[in-house]
Design a protein around this motif. Structure first.
Motif, mmCIF file in Angstrom:
data_model
loop_
_atom_site.group_PDB
_atom_site.id
_atom_site.type_symbol
_atom_site.label_atom_id
_atom_site.label_comp_id
_atom_site.label_asym_id
_atom_site.label_seq_id
_atom_site.Cartn_x
_atom_site.Cartn_y
_atom_site.Cartn_z
ATOM 1 N N GLY A 8 -4.257 -69.845 -56.856
ATOM 2 C CA GLY A 8 -5.624 -70.315 -57.047
ATOM 3 C C GLY A 8 -6.381 -69.408 -57.990
ATOM 4 O O GLY A 8 -6.004 -68.259 -58.215
ATOM 5 N N THR A 10 -10.077 -69.361 -61.001
ATOM 6 C CA THR A 10 -10.952 -70.142 -61.876
ATOM 7 C C THR A 10 -10.205 -70.549 -63.143
ATOM 8 O O THR A 10 -10.516 -71.565 -63.738
ATOM 9 C CB THR A 10 -12.224 -69.341 -62.248
ATOM 10 O OG1 THR A 10 -11.831 -68.074 -62.748
ATOM 11 C CG2 THR A 10 -13.135 -69.190 -61.060
ATOM 12 N N THR A 39 -10.347 -73.515 -58.901
ATOM 13 C CA THR A 39 -11.491 -73.652 -58.002
ATOM 14 C C THR A 39 -12.643 -74.318 -58.727
ATOM 15 O O THR A 39 -12.784 -74.201 -59.942
ATOM 16 C CB THR A 39 -11.978 -72.282 -57.493
ATOM 17 O OG1 THR A 39 -12.358 -71.505 -58.615
ATOM 18 C CG2 THR A 39 -10.920 -71.567 -56.693
ATOM 19 N N PRO A 42 -15.689 -70.470 -56.833
ATOM 20 C CA PRO A 42 -15.068 -69.543 -55.883
ATOM 21 C C PRO A 42 -16.122 -68.914 -54.974
ATOM 22 O O PRO A 42 -17.244 -68.657 -55.416
ATOM 23 C CB PRO A 42 -14.410 -68.497 -56.778
ATOM 24 C CG PRO A 42 -15.123 -68.581 -58.072
ATOM 25 C CD PRO A 42 -15.656 -69.977 -58.200
ATOM 26 N N GLU A 75 -9.403 -78.706 -55.151
ATOM 27 C CA GLU A 75 -10.686 -77.997 -54.997
ATOM 28 C C GLU A 75 -11.728 -78.507 -55.990
ATOM 29 O O GLU A 75 -12.912 -78.542 -55.669
ATOM 30 C CB GLU A 75 -10.489 -76.484 -55.119
ATOM 31 C CG GLU A 75 -9.725 -75.929 -53.944
ATOM 32 C CD GLU A 75 -9.680 -74.409 -53.887
ATOM 33 O OE1 GLU A 75 -10.215 -73.745 -54.802
ATOM 34 O OE2 GLU A 75 -9.120 -73.894 -52.913
ATOM 35 N N LYS A 81 -18.373 -74.761 -53.187
ATOM 36 C CA LYS A 81 -17.587 -73.557 -52.891
ATOM 37 C C LYS A 81 -16.283 -73.949 -52.214
ATOM 38 O O LYS A 81 -16.259 -74.814 -51.363
ATOM 39 C CB LYS A 81 -18.376 -72.599 -52.003
ATOM 40 C CG LYS A 81 -19.449 -71.848 -52.757
ATOM 41 C CD LYS A 81 -19.851 -70.603 -52.009
ATOM 42 C CE LYS A 81 -21.000 -69.895 -52.678
ATOM 43 N NZ LYS A 81 -20.644 -69.163 -53.869
ATOM 44 N N SER A 82 -15.213 -73.279 -52.593
ATOM 45 C CA SER A 82 -13.896 -73.581 -52.036
ATOM 46 C C SER A 82 -13.393 -72.399 -51.221
ATOM 47 O O SER A 82 -13.262 -71.296 -51.752
ATOM 48 C CB SER A 82 -12.910 -73.878 -53.159
ATOM 49 O OG SER A 82 -13.268 -75.043 -53.839
ATOM 50 N N THR A 84 -10.171 -71.010 -49.025
ATOM 51 C CA THR A 84 -8.727 -71.221 -48.921
ATOM 52 C C THR A 84 -8.367 -71.941 -47.634
ATOM 53 O O THR A 84 -7.488 -72.808 -47.622
ATOM 54 C CB THR A 84 -7.999 -69.867 -49.020
ATOM 55 O OG1 THR A 84 -8.385 -69.233 -50.239
ATOM 56 C CG2 THR A 84 -6.496 -70.042 -48.994
ATOM 57 N N THR A 87 -8.813 -75.689 -48.038
ATOM 58 C CA THR A 87 -7.776 -76.214 -48.933
ATOM 59 C C THR A 87 -6.434 -76.285 -48.220
ATOM 60 O O THR A 87 -5.728 -77.296 -48.299
ATOM 61 C CB THR A 87 -7.666 -75.325 -50.185
ATOM 62 O OG1 THR A 87 -8.932 -75.318 -50.855
ATOM 63 C CG2 THR A 87 -6.587 -75.820 -51.120
#
Length: 188
Positions: A8, A10, A39, A42, A75, A81-82, A84, A87
């Protein structure tokens, strides 16, 4: 059970360091594939410099020549906002036949105690840590360690070089450089 690596980030922009990490972990851990998951926003960083569509396009260009690399936009599709944990819950639900290995740099290994609901996350994913200059690869959590050739590249360093019109050849895939120039990304 098929073993899948998750990388993962950006990816703003994606660079050879990302690709090297993914390939080294894929071979060392005998993973069937590595899924690159960009993402949207993030939880631990500022928003991306470029929009999601450009980052997905650049990541697709960067990974196209490796049949074991896939771009997964889960995402981005969720936006916001992601975390983990969110996800991985969705991925485990959609892919119960897969075992996931979340690839993180040593900087994130040190930060694991601060991850959202880390103890719950450990039931959903195996962590794989890779070395990064200036950080120790030590954690109280179970982490598989993969040694990779040290290559100290960061997307923030690349953005700075691009804004200064410095060459990023041999650091960023040629197709990504062409995309950046064509779309006037990272210019002042």
């Amino acid at each position: 059970m098929k073993r899948i690596g998750i990388l993962g980030g950006t990816f703003d922009p994606p660079h050879l360091g990302h690709l090297l990490i993914a390939e080294e972990v894929r071979t060392a851990m005998e993973l069937a594939e590595v899924w690159f998951i960009p993402t949207y926003t993030p939880p631990h960083k500022a928003a991306s410099m470029t929009n999601a569509e450009d980052r997905i396009n650049m990541l697709q260009l960067a990974t196209d020549n490796n049949p074991f690399f896939k771009v997964n936009t889960i995402e981005i599709e969720r936006s916001g906002k992601s975390y983990t944990l969110d996800t991985m819950r969705i991925l485990k639900q959609k892919h119960p036949d897969k075992e996931f290995y979340f690839i993180i740099g040593a900087d994130m290994v040190e930060y694991l105690p601060h991850w959202n609901k880390i103890d719950e996350l450990l039931y959903l994913v195996n962590f794989v840590g890779v070395k990064r200059a200036g950080y120790k690869l030590h954690s109280e959590y179970p982490i598989s360690e993969v040694d990779i050739p040290m290559i100290d590249i960061s997307s923030s360093m690349l953005r700075k070089r691009l804004r200064s019109e410095k060459d990023v050849r041999y650091i960023v895939p040629e197709a990504v450089i062409s995309y950046i120039k064509e779309h006037h990304l990272y210019e002042d």
